[in-house]
Design a protein around this motif. Structure first.
Motif, PDB file in Angstrom:
ATOM      1  N   MET A  90       4.174 -43.169   7.417  1.00 20.46           N
ATOM      2  CA  MET A  90       4.020 -43.538   5.951  1.00 20.46           C
ATOM      3  C   MET A  90       4.316 -45.193   6.094  1.00 20.46           C
ATOM      4  SD  MET A  90       8.198 -42.941   4.978  1.00 20.46           S
ATOM      5  CE  MET A  90       7.931 -41.199   5.346  1.00 20.46           C
ATOM      6  N   PRO A  91       4.015 -45.668   4.843  1.00 19.85           N
ATOM      7  CA  PRO A  91       3.884 -47.158   5.091  1.00 19.85           C
ATOM      8  C   PRO A  91       5.615 -47.570   5.072  1.00 19.85           C
ATOM      9  CG  PRO A  91       2.667 -46.322   3.081  1.00 19.85           C
ATOM     10  CD  PRO A  91       3.255 -45.121   3.916  1.00 19.85           C
ATOM     11  N   VAL A  92       5.809 -48.634   5.531  1.00 23.46           N
ATOM     12  CA  VAL A  92       7.264 -49.152   5.849  1.00 23.46           C
ATOM     13  C   VAL A  92       7.747 -49.491   4.381  1.00 23.46           C
ATOM     14  CG1 VAL A  92       6.928 -51.497   6.095  1.00 23.46           C
ATOM     15  CG2 VAL A  92       8.947 -50.373   7.081  1.00 23.46           C
ATOM     16  N   GLN A  93       6.879 -49.885   3.528  1.00 27.69           N
ATOM     17  CA  GLN A  93       7.412 -50.141   2.179  1.00 27.69           C
ATOM     18  C   GLN A  93       8.047 -49.061   1.495  1.00 27.69           C
ATOM     19  OE1 GLN A  93       4.444 -50.842   3.657  1.00 27.69           O
ATOM     20  NE2 GLN A  93       3.460 -52.429   2.451  1.00 27.69           N
ATOM     21  N   GLN A  94       7.755 -47.855   1.921  1.00 33.05           N
ATOM     22  CA  GLN A  94       8.120 -46.550   1.254  1.00 33.05           C
ATOM     23  C   GLN A  94       9.239 -45.806   2.109  1.00 33.05           C
ATOM     24  OE1 GLN A  94       4.766 -43.815   0.435  1.00 33.05           O
ATOM     25  NE2 GLN A  94       3.691 -45.549  -0.653  1.00 33.05           N
ATOM     26  N   PHE A  95       9.411 -46.521   3.377  1.00 36.48           N
ATOM     27  CA  PHE A  95      10.414 -45.819   4.452  1.00 36.48           C
ATOM     28  C   PHE A  95      11.620 -45.679   3.956  1.00 36.48           C
ATOM     29  CE2 PHE A  95      12.818 -45.872   8.273  1.00 36.48           C
ATOM     30  CZ  PHE A  95      12.522 -44.864   8.723  1.00 36.48           C
ATOM     31  N   ARG A  96      12.370 -44.628   4.038  1.00 32.16           N
ATOM     32  CA  ARG A  96      14.021 -44.779   3.920  1.00 32.16           C
ATOM     33  C   ARG A  96      14.480 -43.899   4.798  1.00 32.16           C
ATOM     34  NH1 ARG A  96      11.798 -47.295   0.537  1.00 32.16           N
ATOM     35  NH2 ARG A  96      12.515 -48.025  -1.552  1.00 32.16           N
ATOM     36  N   PRO A  97      15.509 -44.310   5.654  1.00 35.92           N
ATOM     37  CA  PRO A  97      16.226 -43.587   6.657  1.00 35.92           C
ATOM     38  C   PRO A  97      16.706 -42.208   6.182  1.00 35.92           C
ATOM     39  CG  PRO A  97      17.412 -45.464   6.237  1.00 35.92           C
ATOM     40  CD  PRO A  97      16.143 -45.661   5.647  1.00 35.92           C
ATOM     41  N   ALA A  98      16.670 -41.141   6.848  1.00 31.84           N
ATOM     42  CA  ALA A  98      17.022 -40.017   6.465  1.00 31.84           C
ATOM     43  C   ALA A  98      18.557 -39.871   5.936  1.00 31.84           C
ATOM     44  CB  ALA A  98      16.828 -38.710   7.468  1.00 31.84           C
ATOM     45  N   ASP A  99      19.376 -40.604   6.708  1.00 32.75           N
ATOM     46  CA  ASP A  99      20.821 -40.715   6.530  1.00 32.75           C
ATOM     47  C   ASP A  99      21.193 -41.888   5.645  1.00 32.75           C
ATOM     48  OD1 ASP A  99      20.634 -42.737   8.375  1.00 32.75           O
ATOM     49  OD2 ASP A  99      21.814 -41.864   9.816  1.00 32.75           O
ATOM     50  N   GLY A 100      20.418 -42.751   5.354  1.00 33.47           N
ATOM     51  CA  GLY A 100      20.599 -43.809   4.633  1.00 33.47           C
ATOM     52  C   GLY A 100      21.129 -45.173   5.284  1.00 33.47           C
ATOM     53  N   ARG A 101      21.380 -44.790   6.389  1.00 33.95           N
ATOM     54  CA  ARG A 101      22.031 -45.996   7.193  1.00 33.95           C
ATOM     55  C   ARG A 101      21.345 -46.897   7.355  1.00 33.95           C
ATOM     56  NH1 ARG A 101      24.496 -42.993  11.897  1.00 33.95           N
ATOM     57  NH2 ARG A 101      25.433 -45.022  12.529  1.00 33.95           N
TER      58      ARG A 101
END
Length: 237
Positions: A90-101
């Motif tokens: 995915m684009p890093v612009q849209q990337f979110r870590p699964a645990d939010g950390r």
């Protein structure tokens, strides 16, 4: 021939492409005992992510890339560190870590051609040109994903490195920089830079600076400083 301890990458037998820029970044970036979460932006074949897995035995490493990450996953599965490596397409612009950390260490060997003509080959354009990942969007992704006290390590050509510095003013500050020459008589070719978040009220300061020369000038002869930096990853060193 490239190695990760017991895991050797033989370029004539393996699809992994081993580029000097990626090797330099993966070997040069500072890795601390407390670095437990590491992100490789634009992971490609997973080269830098694998280097981080070797260097940080307690860390979980993630790679993100807009292109297919199947090759990175295959290379990780062939290594001793598959369980600590994960990859996301995915684009890093849209990337979110699964645990939010956030991440303790982020690395990027990004596309860097900004104003030059793009290549008719879409894949080569994606790898070389900052079209899908403009520098300001890379900066914003790092600011969002980097933990307080974390570090961001980057390799770019000189002109692009200084342009990235300008974009980072007030958000990320360079704290360490190494200029890279291919031989002693050649001009600087790349800049390796380590950034961190700008702290509130912080005054500008100069980063620690040094230089690294890769080759002696003789055919396939490398300097001792380059050997010392990268020998853990080259079978012939």
């Amino acid at each position: 021939m490239f190695r990760f301890k017991q895991f050797a990458v033989r370029q004539e037998q393996c699809p992994m492409k081993v580029g000097t820029d990626g090797v330099l970044l993966g070997a040069w970036a500072r890795v601390g005992a407390d670095d437990r979460r590491i992100l490789d932006i634009g992971t490609g074949t997973g080269l830098i992510a694998l280097m981080m897995a070797q260097r940080a035995p307690e860390a979980a490493i993630e790679g993100v890339d807009i292109a297919d990450v199947a090759e990175a996953r295959a290379n990780a599965d062939a290594s001793p560190w598959a369980a600590r490596l994960s990859f996301h397409r995915m684009p890093v612009q849209q990337f979110r870590p699964a645990d939010g950390r956030p991440y303790d260490l982020i690395l990027a060997n990004p596309p860097y051609f900004v104003d030059s003509l793009t290549c008719p080959d879409e894949g080569r354009t994606r790898v070389r040109h900052a079209v899908a990942l403009p520098f300001d969007e890379l900066r914003d992704a790092v600011v969002r994903l980097l933990a307080p006290g974390g570090r961001f390590a980057l390799i770019l050509p000189l002109v692009e490195a200084h342009a990235f510095d300008e974009l980072c003013r007030g958000l990320l500050v360079p704290v360490r920089r190494t200029g890279v020459r291919t031989t002693p008589r050649r001009p600087l070719r790349r800049l390796l830079t380590e950034y961190r978040h700008v702290e509130a009220g912080e005054l500008p300061s100069e980063p620690e600076c040094d230089e690294l020369v890769i080759g002696t000038g003789e055919h396939e002869c490398y300097t001792e400083s380059y050997r010392a930096l990268t020998r853990d990853f080259y079978l012939k060193f």
